[in-house]
Design an enzyme around this catalytic site. Sequence first.
Site, short mmCIF file in Angstrom:
data_model
loop_
_atom_site.label_atom_id
_atom_site.label_comp_id
_atom_site.label_asym_id
_atom_site.label_seq_id
_atom_site.Cartn_x
_atom_site.Cartn_y
_atom_site.Cartn_z
CD1 TRP A 81 0.31 -6.30 -2.74
CD2 TRP A 81 0.08 -6.84 -0.58
NE1 TRP A 81 0.82 -7.56 -2.57
CE2 TRP A 81 0.69 -7.92 -1.26
CE3 TRP A 81 -0.16 -6.97 0.78
CZ2 TRP A 81 1.06 -9.10 -0.62
CZ3 TRP A 81 0.21 -8.15 1.43
CH2 TRP A 81 0.82 -9.18 0.73
CE LYS B 163 12.38 -3.81 -5.58
NZ LYS B 163 13.15 -5.06 -5.80
CG ASN C 82 1.11 1.40 4.15
OD1 ASN C 82 0.93 0.19 4.13
ND2 ASN C 82 2.30 1.96 4.04
N GLY C 83 -1.31 -0.40 6.18
CA GLY C 83 -1.02 -1.12 7.40
C GLY C 83 -2.13 -2.10 7.73
CD GLU D 270 17.43 -14.72 -4.55
OE1 GLU D 270 16.87 -14.94 -3.46
OE2 GLU D 270 17.08 -13.80 -5.32
CG HIS E 24 18.56 -37.28 4.94
ND1 HIS E 24 18.74 -38.46 5.62
CD2 HIS E 24 19.80 -36.79 4.70
CE1 HIS E 24 20.03 -38.67 5.82
NE2 HIS E 24 20.70 -37.67 5.26
CD GLU F 246 10.70 -13.43 -5.59
OE1 GLU F 246 10.51 -12.55 -4.76
OE2 GLU F 246 11.77 -13.54 -6.23
CE LYS G 119 15.28 -12.76 -7.71
NZ LYS G 119 14.62 -12.84 -6.41
CB CYS H 77 -0.88 0.06 1.23
SG CYS H 77 -2.06 -1.28 1.30
NE ARG I 189 4.85 1.78 -1.04
CZ ARG I 189 5.41 2.15 0.11
NH1 ARG I 189 6.56 2.77 0.11
NH2 ARG I 189 4.82 1.92 1.26
#
Length: 609
Positions: free
Chosen positions: A75, A604, A100-101, A482, A505, A489, A486, A2, A27
């Site tokens: 968001w 973001k 925002n929150g 990572e 395992h 995402e 990626k 947001c 964002r």
Amino acid sequence: MCGIVGAVRNSEASGFLLEGLRRLEYRGYDSAGVVVINHAGALERTRTIGKVGELEQALQRSPLTGMTGIAHTRWATHGGVTEPNAHPHICNDTLALVCNGIIENHESLREVQRASGLTFTSETDTEVVVHQVYLHLQEGLDLADAVRATMKELQGSFALAVVHAGEPGRLVVGRQGPPLLLGRTDDETFVASDINALLPVTRSYQVLENGDVADLHDTGCLIRNDRGEIVERPLHTSAQSGDAVELGDYRHFMQKEIHEQPRAVADTLEGRLLGDRVLEDSFGAKAKEIFDATRQVQIIACGTSYHAGLVAQHWLEYVGVPCEVEVASEYRYRRHAPREGTLVVTISQSGETADTLAALEEAVRQGAMGTMVICNVPESSLVRESDLAFMTHCGPEVGVASTKTFVSAMTGLLLLALVLSRRHGFDAGFETHVVRQLRTLPGALESALAMEDAIAEMAQAFGDKAHALFLGRGAHFPIAMEGALKLKEISYIHAEAYPAGELKHGPLALVDEKIPVVAVAPNDLLIEKLKSNLEEVRARGGRLYLFADPASGLVESEDVRILHVAPVDSAIAPIIYSVPLQLLSYHVALIKGTDVDKPRNLAKSVTVE
Ligand code: G6P
């Protein structure tokens, strides 16, 4: 996540508000909205789901006119992605609010408000806030007092902005958590969640502190703290360029940012090395004092930044510095046994990640000896709150999935390991050796980028897959993590990373010809161990996709595809091997046709818990 923009102007506000939202787009969000107080003293609102471009088109069809207004990118947290859930929320046609929150006690407040006869038009937690302010106005409180009274009743973490139809030329904002920045010119005032949105009008800004309520008029603004006392907050001048970041010839910002990595790392190193030594001033004025007292390092971060921390743990422990690494959302709610001389290092591209900020506060509360942040945004909360700051100097990163800031953060962490190695009596020749390798980094990154065409071709094998496994060992296990992150995402393929030795395992049970197994295979001390693990995969019919040093001795065959990475010293190998994995996920995402720069459901800058 947001974003808030607001303005009290002496000309039409909607142009600034829309441009502000555009500058906060990076964002992450799923809907947007704007309210202005029109010239007849009524609220006019437009909201759309989807991109800010949709809102822009709606405003072109029916422009909003008014000099005071607020706007928001949402968001979704409470309530789906729908127009009624988009902000601003309005109460009684007179009061409009953006937030925002997260409001944790929204359910109990909603019950009381329902009992007072108020009705709800959304499923959001924010609507209870605008109702609560309205109830306080009904009691006779002034707008700013009503906002302050409301903030004291809310549990959670939030930033909000409110306008009242009866008071054009006035905007009230409050902060209890996510940042809010105020900007002023001689006869206008502005508010925004971050500096990018203010830059078209001003470089000077103030940062509200938690509990602050600011009352904005065209002539200036009055800030009161949580006790109602008038306070001044320091005036900062942003050094950031006001220019919007351009895509140039690239198809996506992520592709551009992957290709910027040689320059980004050169900028990270610029002025940080002298001869074969790392300049410890690079970490801040108090670096010497804090590093002298450092006995161990505690790294805290989220997402990709967390993976950079895991790589750094290998480097720090190698030079004798005890190091732990933890995700911020776990760290912040855990009791910690005190360890003397702990330097707490947060890593954050944005410097605004809510969990990382809260974890830093918790670390300080629990007695951390010193704090340091590795960050890409100089004017961010983490930089302000930390004793030391190492700026990555990468320039703005727009793609939601971090790339250039990952390699630059790792570079900064390697410098930190070298600086601390001196105090732990580690062989000085090691610093000399690694600094020489660091100087080769931009060139080595260029060589890795030259693999792009071959990687694009390899990516064809992933387009129809639902799952993938990523393997690595030692400092390359976090690189595999990572790589898996990626792929998840941006291509929405389920991917998991394992230390290769752990395969038998559990994950080996998953292996068949339908699950591609990706591995990073630098020619390091663990290469023979890794090769055995890869044979275990082959023996079960698995298909291997390897990024390997030519000297690793791995051989291509029908079920083993190998792309060679130019030989690189093991000190910097994790930085280099991250590049082919970024390119692989990017090209798989292209095949799948996803929204590479703004993947679904992600943000973001994660400014809520
Ligand atoms: C989000 C972003 C990731 C990023 C993470 C941590 O999840 O999508 O790319 O790694 O936040 O962000 P930070 O700004 O603290 O590095």
